[in-house]
Design an enzyme around this catalytic site. Structure first.
Site, PDB file in Angstrom:
ATOM      1  N   VAL A 231       0.646  -1.383   0.031  1.00 17.64           N
ATOM      2  CA  VAL A 231       0.232  -0.277   0.203  1.00 17.64           C
ATOM      3  C   VAL A 231       1.239   1.325   0.146  1.00 17.64           C
ATOM      4  O   VAL A 231       1.710   1.745   1.007  1.00 17.64           O
ATOM      5  CB  VAL A 231      -1.096  -0.171   1.281  1.00 17.64           C
ATOM      6  CG1 VAL A 231      -1.845   1.340   1.315  1.00 17.64           C
ATOM      7  CG2 VAL A 231      -1.732  -0.994   1.407  1.00 17.64           C
TER       8      VAL A 231
ATOM      9  N   ARG B  85       7.672   9.160  -7.075  1.00 16.76           N
ATOM     10  CA  ARG B  85       9.084   7.479  -6.615  1.00 16.76           C
ATOM     11  C   ARG B  85       8.955   6.622  -6.039  1.00 16.76           C
ATOM     12  O   ARG B  85       8.516   5.935  -6.090  1.00 16.76           O
ATOM     13  CB  ARG B  85      10.152   8.475  -5.526  1.00 16.76           C
ATOM     14  CG  ARG B  85      11.316   7.737  -5.669  1.00 16.76           C
ATOM     15  CD  ARG B  85      12.567   8.442  -4.435  1.00 16.76           C
ATOM     16  NE  ARG B  85      12.746   7.753  -3.901  1.00 16.76           N
ATOM     17  CZ  ARG B  85      14.265   7.641  -3.245  1.00 16.76           C
ATOM     18  NH1 ARG B  85      14.544   9.452  -3.034  1.00 16.76           N
ATOM     19  NH2 ARG B  85      15.383   7.271  -3.054  1.00 16.76           N
TER      20      ARG B  85
ATOM     21  N   SER C 206      -3.418   6.686   3.254  1.00 18.94           N
ATOM     22  CA  SER C 206      -1.909   7.533   3.457  1.00 18.94           C
ATOM     23  C   SER C 206      -0.885   8.614   2.710  1.00 18.94           C
ATOM     24  O   SER C 206      -0.313   9.020   2.564  1.00 18.94           O
ATOM     25  CB  SER C 206      -0.707   6.266   2.834  1.00 18.94           C
ATOM     26  OG  SER C 206      -1.438   6.147   1.650  1.00 18.94           O
TER      27      SER C 206
ATOM     28  N   ARG D 278      -7.062   2.904  -4.016  1.00 17.52           N
ATOM     29  CA  ARG D 278      -7.567   3.104  -3.003  1.00 17.52           C
ATOM     30  C   ARG D 278      -8.249   4.676  -3.555  1.00 17.52           C
ATOM     31  O   ARG D 278      -7.639   5.706  -3.313  1.00 17.52           O
ATOM     32  CB  ARG D 278      -7.342   2.719  -1.245  1.00 17.52           C
ATOM     33  CG  ARG D 278      -7.763   2.954  -0.225  1.00 17.52           C
ATOM     34  CD  ARG D 278      -8.025   2.168   0.916  1.00 17.52           C
ATOM     35  NE  ARG D 278      -6.591   2.769   1.594  1.00 17.52           N
ATOM     36  CZ  ARG D 278      -6.260   2.976   2.587  1.00 17.52           C
ATOM     37  NH1 ARG D 278      -6.831   1.145   2.962  1.00 17.52           N
ATOM     38  NH2 ARG D 278      -4.870   3.218   3.011  1.00 17.52           N
TER      39      ARG D 278
ATOM     40  N   GLU E 139     -13.250  -2.745   7.976  1.00 18.22           N
ATOM     41  CA  GLU E 139     -12.542  -1.950   9.194  1.00 18.22           C
ATOM     42  C   GLU E 139     -14.056  -1.472   9.487  1.00 18.22           C
ATOM     43  O   GLU E 139     -13.015  -0.598  10.478  1.00 18.22           O
ATOM     44  CB  GLU E 139     -11.641  -0.951   8.551  1.00 18.22           C
ATOM     45  CG  GLU E 139     -12.192  -0.489   7.525  1.00 18.22           C
ATOM     46  CD  GLU E 139     -10.988   1.269   6.685  1.00 18.22           C
ATOM     47  OE1 GLU E 139     -10.017   0.046   6.682  1.00 18.22           O
ATOM     48  OE2 GLU E 139     -11.969   1.311   6.011  1.00 18.22           O
TER      49      GLU E 139
ATOM     50  N   GLY F 230      -8.241  -5.801   9.279  1.00 27.12           N
ATOM     51  CA  GLY F 230      -6.565  -4.549  10.080  1.00 27.12           C
ATOM     52  C   GLY F 230      -7.471  -3.512  11.184  1.00 27.12           C
ATOM     53  O   GLY F 230      -8.308  -3.393  11.516  1.00 27.12           O
ATOM     54  N   PHE F 231      -6.553  -4.032  11.736  1.00 26.35           N
ATOM     55  CA  PHE F 231      -6.692  -4.039  13.869  1.00 26.35           C
ATOM     56  C   PHE F 231      -7.146  -2.471  13.828  1.00 26.35           C
ATOM     57  O   PHE F 231      -7.956  -2.056  15.068  1.00 26.35           O
ATOM     58  CB  PHE F 231      -4.879  -4.466  14.219  1.00 26.35           C
ATOM     59  CG  PHE F 231      -4.945  -4.039  15.338  1.00 26.35           C
ATOM     60  CD1 PHE F 231      -5.603  -4.930  17.050  1.00 26.35           C
ATOM     61  CD2 PHE F 231      -4.104  -2.824  16.113  1.00 26.35           C
ATOM     62  CE1 PHE F 231      -5.841  -4.005  18.193  1.00 26.35           C
ATOM     63  CE2 PHE F 231      -4.012  -2.411  17.071  1.00 26.35           C
ATOM     64  CZ  PHE F 231      -5.598  -3.494  18.530  1.00 26.35           C
ATOM     65  N   LEU F 232      -5.632  -1.609  13.439  1.00 22.92           N
ATOM     66  CA  LEU F 232      -6.127  -0.292  13.182  1.00 22.92           C
ATOM     67  C   LEU F 232      -7.667   0.831  13.350  1.00 22.92           C
ATOM     68  O   LEU F 232      -7.995   0.909  14.780  1.00 22.92           O
ATOM     69  CB  LEU F 232      -4.514   0.544  13.036  1.00 22.92           C
ATOM     70  CG  LEU F 232      -3.556   0.613  13.125  1.00 22.92           C
ATOM     71  CD1 LEU F 232      -3.100   1.039  13.084  1.00 22.92           C
ATOM     72  CD2 LEU F 232      -3.404   0.448  15.032  1.00 22.92           C
ATOM     73  N   ASP F 233      -8.053   1.237  12.181  1.00 15.00           N
ATOM     74  CA  ASP F 233      -9.170   0.912  11.981  1.00 15.00           C
ATOM     75  C   ASP F 233      -9.953   0.386  13.133  1.00 15.00           C
ATOM     76  O   ASP F 233     -10.816   1.194  12.970  1.00 15.00           O
ATOM     77  CB  ASP F 233      -9.690   1.348  10.882  1.00 15.00           C
ATOM     78  CG  ASP F 233      -8.879   3.009   9.540  1.00 15.00           C
ATOM     79  OD1 ASP F 233      -9.620   4.125  10.660  1.00 15.00           O
ATOM     80  OD2 ASP F 233      -8.569   2.567   8.926  1.00 15.00           O
TER      81      ASP F 233
ATOM     82  N   ASP G  98       0.447   5.412   8.999  1.00 14.52           N
ATOM     83  CA  ASP G  98      -0.774   6.142   8.192  1.00 14.52           C
ATOM     84  C   ASP G  98      -1.586   6.155   9.332  1.00 14.52           C
ATOM     85  O   ASP G  98      -1.888   6.744  10.397  1.00 14.52           O
ATOM     86  CB  ASP G  98      -1.453   5.054   7.304  1.00 14.52           C
ATOM     87  CG  ASP G  98      -2.266   4.162   7.263  1.00 14.52           C
ATOM     88  OD1 ASP G  98      -2.684   4.255   8.745  1.00 14.52           O
ATOM     89  OD2 ASP G  98      -2.744   3.371   6.620  1.00 14.52           O
TER      90      ASP G  98
END
Length: 724
Positions: A118, A125, A279, A343, A435, A460-463, A633
């Site tokens: 991601v 770059r 991100s 996304r 999430e 996903g753990f965080l969200d 992020d």
């Protein structure tokens, strides 16, 4: 205020208008004017329902808050809670017979299990590095990380260390022994590699110290390269992933090997999500132009980035495909780049890059869907050497949807975009990020709404934990974050996602994904822990770098995800009761424990938000409180700010303690960023530091922010910083 161009009833930022007119629209067959008129119709026709969906979220949250307040303190009555959630429509009845029928899906999504990157698409770059991370050197990944032990003279150094190099080769040989084993002997015994004629085609001959041998499964050898009559590489395959053995006896590394093997190259990041959401720091039209321009360059295949590296200007572009000969001598072409998904932002986001006739921002997701899909027409209709989808699909990952109705609204949006762009129905595929809790508990119904387009579900753990805390804010104080990971709801959530994906037939048509490994410098730990993702039945999982993708790819050789999914199909589905059990504090914490958790959360918030607001960096390696670099992020802010807001609300901490902790942690974060010339210190003047004030806003407004999202605060403060 930027100049605006009127189109129909819309007012379009002039820079965005020019980008679509001059760079994105030409070559697609769609006139730029029709894009804006189509967007106008979408805003007018879908906008009111879009707003109603957000209002329904807030209404449900208020009802849940009130229910918890009425229950008071004490253990949660799970049965009563589930019944209440059904009554308000939060928890919907299960539906039987849902089957995913998505067609025209590239094999990287539908059939091959492997790592996923991601990357912020606003950085040319970085997004090129990720797109080119389809292939990577195993020797380099092992040599340059802590995956190889540094004891007994095998330390990493600027000059090549042959002792470390020997360990790298031994480790790579052990990997090959497991993935593509020989019929007799092992790879560290190989002294020669050659091709011989057999029945009109080439055959692979492997010479070891004990004599000639071959592969245990000869079909694993699928291709080769020769140069001036010399064998230069062998292409092997295992579990759908390629391995290339490079041969050059004149190379500095190849000279040390009896057979001239100089490297082992793995097919690594099979897919990459080019991210317009968590991100990136994209707060206005100028930022969105940078996002869309880079995505369009990727879809055209002509994106380039020039940068200084060690005093030399380096130009980077997309890698070409890789060409080999198969055993019959025919050309064999394999993709040289990661398959790209994009996304878009969540439905709660609005943007003033385009205004309505009465000066109101429009849903940003409407703009994202239309412009990213327009850019993708260059790939769908182009005939250049650089190709993304070979099946004629566009892959859009949609985050932060709450329940089936919001999935249905996104599907309706995609259909409108297809009509505007002249695309066949279901060209635009959807990835559902699981999430938010209302999506988790209604995942089968959510899948049903997108069954003809679905190519992705993930956890996903965080969200997910951020939403868990916000949804259950009134239920009581939460456990410390580290202990939340150990609670039964989280494992049930992870298993439920896999169980549902398998049961609805997503296997063979899309990905079942797992979350990020956040420590890019801790590759030894990753190798030990992240094998759990393919073992859990996930066909992909996020990694923080191209190097991590190479190392994580090894897991998909040692675990057959297809077989694991077959095995898991027979297990009992995860428990809904467990999923709906909030991770509430079940003991009295000491003052030291409370302060330690507060320190950790505050430092993490400041470390990330200071860069987001001050420098417009949406994703980077941020030192934690122990100076361990974590790839962070926006989800980091959501979980940490919600956690402090929860403890503040329930009296475990007070406002003065929170403020003093943030002030102390600002000095820590300033020290950690002292070597960054673009960093703006906070502690010198906390009152005027936009980054520091943003951090406080996230906490003290945490309960009031819809679903605990951070974007309102971040965008306002970033725009303030840009103006200043």
């Amino acid at each position: 205020m930027s100049e605006r161009i009127p189109v129909g009833t819309l007012q379009v930022d002039s820079e965005l208008y020019a980008l679509v007119r001059d760079e994105i629209s030409p070559g697609t067959g769609v006139e730029a004017e029709n894009i804006w008129l189509g967007l106008q119709a979408i805003v007018e026709e879908l906008g009111p329902h879009h707003r109603a969906l957000l209002d329904r979220r807030e209404d449900m949250q208020q009802q849940i808050d009130q229910w918890h307040r009425q229950q008071g303190s004490g253990p949660l009555d799970g049965a009563a809670y589930r019944q209440f959630l059904r009554e308000i429509g939060y928890l919907e009845e299960e539906v039987e017979g849902v089957v995913v029928t998505t067609e025209n899906v590239d094999r990287e999504v539908a059939q091959v299990a492997g790592p996923q990157l991601v990357v912020p698409v606003d950085n040319a770059r970085y997004c090129l590095n990720a797109a080119n991370a389809r292939w990577g050197s195993l020797y380099d990944a092992l040599y340059g990380t802590d995956a190889i032990d540094e004891s007994d003279g095998a330390e990493r150094s600027v000059a090549y260390n042959p002792h470390r190099g020997a360990r790298v080769v031994a480790s790579a040989n052990a990997f090959l022994d497991g993935a593509v084993p020989l019929s007799a002997g092992c790879y560290d015994q190989i002294i020669g590699l050659s091709l011989v004629e057999s029945d009109g085609q080439k055959a692979l001959c492997i010479e070891t110290e004990d004599g000639e041998t071959g592969l245990r499964d000869p079909s694993q050898w699928v291709g080769y390269k020769e140069e001036d009559g010399q064998l230069r590489s062998l292409l092997l395959i295992n579990n759908g992933l390629h391995i290339e053995i490079l041969i050059d006896g004149d190379d500095a590394i190849g000279r040390t090997h009896p057979a001239g093997i100089k490297d082992v190259v793995l097919e690594a990041a099979i897919t990459t999500i080019q991210d317009c959401e968590d991100s990136v720091s994209a707060v206005d039209a100028a930022d969105k132009v940078r996002v869309y321009r880079n995505w369009c360059g990727l879809m055209k295949g002509d994106l380039q980035a020039r940068f200084d590296k060690g005093g030399t200007e380096v130009a980077r572009s997309l890698n070409a495909d890789r060409t080999y000969c198969d055993p019959t001598g025919a050309a064999l072409v394999v993709p040289g780049r990661s398959l790209l998904l994009v996304r878009n932002v969540g439905i709660h986001m609005y943007t003033d890059a385009v205004l309505t006739g009465d000066g109101q921002p429009i849903p940003e997701g409407f703009l994202d869907a239309l412009i990213t899909s327009l850019a993708a027409l260059h790939d769908l209709r182009g005939d250049g050497a650089i190709k993304n989808s070979r099946t004629g699909s566009v892959y859009i990952v949609k985050p932060k949807m709450h329940g089936p109705d919001e999935v249905a609204a996104t599907v309706a949006l995609f259909a409108r975009v297809e009509d505007i762009l002249g695309l066949e129905r279901n060209t635009l595929k959807i990835g559902i990020m699981d999430e938010e809790r209302r999506t988790t508990v209604n995942l089968t119904r959510a899948i049903a709404q997108a069954s003809e387009r679905l190519i992705f579900i993930n956890t996903g753990f965080l969200d997910r934990t951020g939403d868990e805390i916000h949804t259950s804010m009134e239920a009581g104080p939460m456990l410390p974050k580290g202990q939340i990971k150990e609670q039964r709801w989280l494992q049930a959530y992870e298993d439920w996602n896999v169980d549902t994906g398998i049961a609805t037939g997503l296997v063979g048509r899309g990905q079942i994904g797992k979350g990020m490994w956040a420590m890019p410098d801790a590759m030894r730990d990753m190798l030990q822990a992240k094998i759990g993702h393919p073992q859990a039945g996930a066909s992909t999982a996020w990694v923080p770098s191209p190097t991590a993708a190479v190392l994580h790819a090894m897991h998909y050789h040692s675990v057959s995800v297809a077989q694991r999914q077959q095995d898991l199909a027979a297990r009992e589905r995860a428990s809904l009761e467990d999923i709906l059990t909030p991770p509430l504090l079940d003991r009295t914490l000491s003052a030291e424990e409370i302060q330690g958790e507060l320190d950790n959360n505050a430092q993490g918030i400041l470390g990330y938000v200071s860069r987001w607001v001050g420098q417009g960096i949406g994703c980077s390696k941020v030192p934690d409180i122990h100076d361990v670099g974590l790839m962070e992020d926006r989800a980091t802010l959501r979980i940490s700010s919600q956690h402090i807001a929860n403890w503040l609300h329930h009296g475990l901490v007070d406002e003065a303690q929170v403020r003093s902790t943030f002030a102390r942690m600002a000095e820590v974060v300033d020290r950690q960023n002292a070597g960054d010339s673009g960093y703006r210190p906070m502690a010198v003047d906390l009152a005027t530091s936009t980054g520091f004030q943003a951090a406080l806003d996230l906490v003290f407004n945490g309960r009031a922010e819809p679903n605990g999202y951070t974007e309102n605060v971040l965008h306002a403060r970033r725009r303030q910083a840009k103006t200043a």
